[in-house]
Design a protein around this motif. Structure first.
Motif, PDB file in Angstrom:
ATOM      1  N   PRO A 140      31.114 -41.025  26.710  1.00 43.98           N
ATOM      2  CA  PRO A 140      30.396 -41.036  27.285  1.00 43.98           C
ATOM      3  C   PRO A 140      28.954 -41.405  26.100  1.00 43.98           C
ATOM      4  O   PRO A 140      28.485 -42.428  26.171  1.00 43.98           O
ATOM      5  CB  PRO A 140      30.092 -40.664  28.443  1.00 43.98           C
ATOM      6  CG  PRO A 140      31.038 -40.475  29.073  1.00 43.98           C
ATOM      7  CD  PRO A 140      31.946 -39.483  27.674  1.00 43.98           C
ATOM      8  N   SER A 141      28.637 -40.447  25.487  1.00 41.19           N
ATOM      9  CA  SER A 141      27.662 -40.768  24.099  1.00 41.19           C
ATOM     10  C   SER A 141      27.756 -41.611  23.111  1.00 41.19           C
ATOM     11  O   SER A 141      26.897 -41.720  22.527  1.00 41.19           O
ATOM     12  CB  SER A 141      27.750 -39.094  24.144  1.00 41.19           C
ATOM     13  OG  SER A 141      28.664 -38.527  23.021  1.00 41.19           O
ATOM     14  N   THR A 196      27.453 -46.858  23.681  1.00 44.61           N
ATOM     15  CA  THR A 196      26.479 -47.101  24.196  1.00 44.61           C
ATOM     16  C   THR A 196      26.287 -48.452  24.069  1.00 44.61           C
ATOM     17  O   THR A 196      26.505 -49.925  24.302  1.00 44.61           O
ATOM     18  CB  THR A 196      25.298 -46.451  24.403  1.00 44.61           C
ATOM     19  OG1 THR A 196      24.954 -46.356  23.488  1.00 44.61           O
ATOM     20  CG2 THR A 196      24.918 -45.086  25.359  1.00 44.61           C
ATOM     21  N   SER A 197      27.013 -48.382  22.435  1.00 47.30           N
ATOM     22  CA  SER A 197      26.888 -50.021  21.703  1.00 47.30           C
ATOM     23  C   SER A 197      28.256 -50.602  22.432  1.00 47.30           C
ATOM     24  O   SER A 197      27.890 -52.247  22.832  1.00 47.30           O
ATOM     25  CB  SER A 197      26.855 -50.013  20.595  1.00 47.30           C
ATOM     26  OG  SER A 197      28.360 -49.332  20.305  1.00 47.30           O
ATOM     27  N   GLU A 244      28.746 -50.858  25.300  1.00 49.91           N
ATOM     28  CA  GLU A 244      28.772 -51.438  26.419  1.00 49.91           C
ATOM     29  C   GLU A 244      27.702 -52.097  26.502  1.00 49.91           C
ATOM     30  O   GLU A 244      28.213 -53.166  27.758  1.00 49.91           O
ATOM     31  CB  GLU A 244      28.598 -50.103  27.019  1.00 49.91           C
ATOM     32  CG  GLU A 244      29.565 -48.832  27.679  1.00 49.91           C
ATOM     33  CD  GLU A 244      28.635 -47.816  28.603  1.00 49.91           C
ATOM     34  OE1 GLU A 244      27.724 -47.384  27.903  1.00 49.91           O
ATOM     35  OE2 GLU A 244      29.896 -46.641  29.052  1.00 49.91           O
ATOM     36  N   SER A 245      26.800 -52.532  25.620  1.00 54.26           N
ATOM     37  CA  SER A 245      26.550 -53.148  25.328  1.00 54.26           C
ATOM     38  C   SER A 245      26.763 -54.489  25.128  1.00 54.26           C
ATOM     39  O   SER A 245      26.135 -55.880  25.681  1.00 54.26           O
ATOM     40  CB  SER A 245      24.647 -52.787  24.918  1.00 54.26           C
ATOM     41  OG  SER A 245      25.528 -52.755  23.180  1.00 54.26           O
TER      42      SER A 245
END
Length: 193
Positions: free
Chosen positions: A142-143, A146-147, A149-150
């Motif tokens: 998960p860390s 994030t890119s 997910e965006s």
């Protein structure tokens, strides 16, 4: 590396398209032309495999991986329509076919056309979302995702904006100017004595 591959796939798309149409209409070799046009999806497979290998080899997921998913989604959603449109124009210009019929310009027919085009964008957003979700599960950290997910929100924002534009053709249909085919003439009012 992924950005260069996306650019190469885009260039390859147009090169294969031009070669396929040239073989079909200029060289009068329709089977060879069709074979070249059918090779178009292989470019997306190459990009997909290269992106997966890049992630497998430990690359940090970044904007290039998200852009690759959006590119593949766009090609799935709009590639066939683009090829069909250009094929119709090439058939007219070089193959003696009648001119292709353009999209309707007015009224609800135009709104339906815009809705169909929006469905291509919606398909692209779905494909991109599925590819991004698979990449997120594949990375399984998960860390680091994030890119990715965006980029899902980028895909759906684009589909939403395009959907609003398509809807505007339904809400405010463009009327044909008087004297043009498809123009609606105002009905005569009844005069009561």
């Amino acid at each position: 590396m992924i950005v260069a591959l996306i650019a190469a796939c885009e260039i390859g798309f147009w090169v294969l398209l031009a070669a396929g149409l040239a073989f079909r209409y200029l060289l009068r070799m329709p089977r060879t032309g069709l074979a070249l046009l059918l090779c178009e999806p292989l470019l997306e497979v190459v990009l997909l495999v290269a992106t997966a290998l890049d992630l497998k080899n430990g690359a940090d997921p970044n904007w290039t991986h998200g852009l690759a998913a959006l590119y593949i989604g766009y090609t799935v959603g709009h590639g066939h329509r683009t090829v069909k449109w250009l094929d119709g124009h090439a058939a007219h210009r070089f193959g003696g076919a009648p001119p292709p019929v353009g999209p309707p310009r007015y009224g609800l027919a135009r709104a339906r056309h815009e809705g169909k085009v929006w469905l291509g964008t919606l398909t692209g957003a779905v494909v991109a979302t599925v590819l991004l979700q698979l990449a997120i599960w594949y990375v399984d950290d998960p860390s680091r995702v994030t890119s990715l997910e965006s980029w899902r929100s980028v895909a759906w924002r684009a589909a939403g904006i395009h959907g609003l534009i398509a809807l505007s053709y339904r809400v405010w249909p463009r009327k044909a100017p008087a004297g043009e085919p498809g123009a609606v003439t105002p009905s005569k009012e009844r005069i009561r004595p």
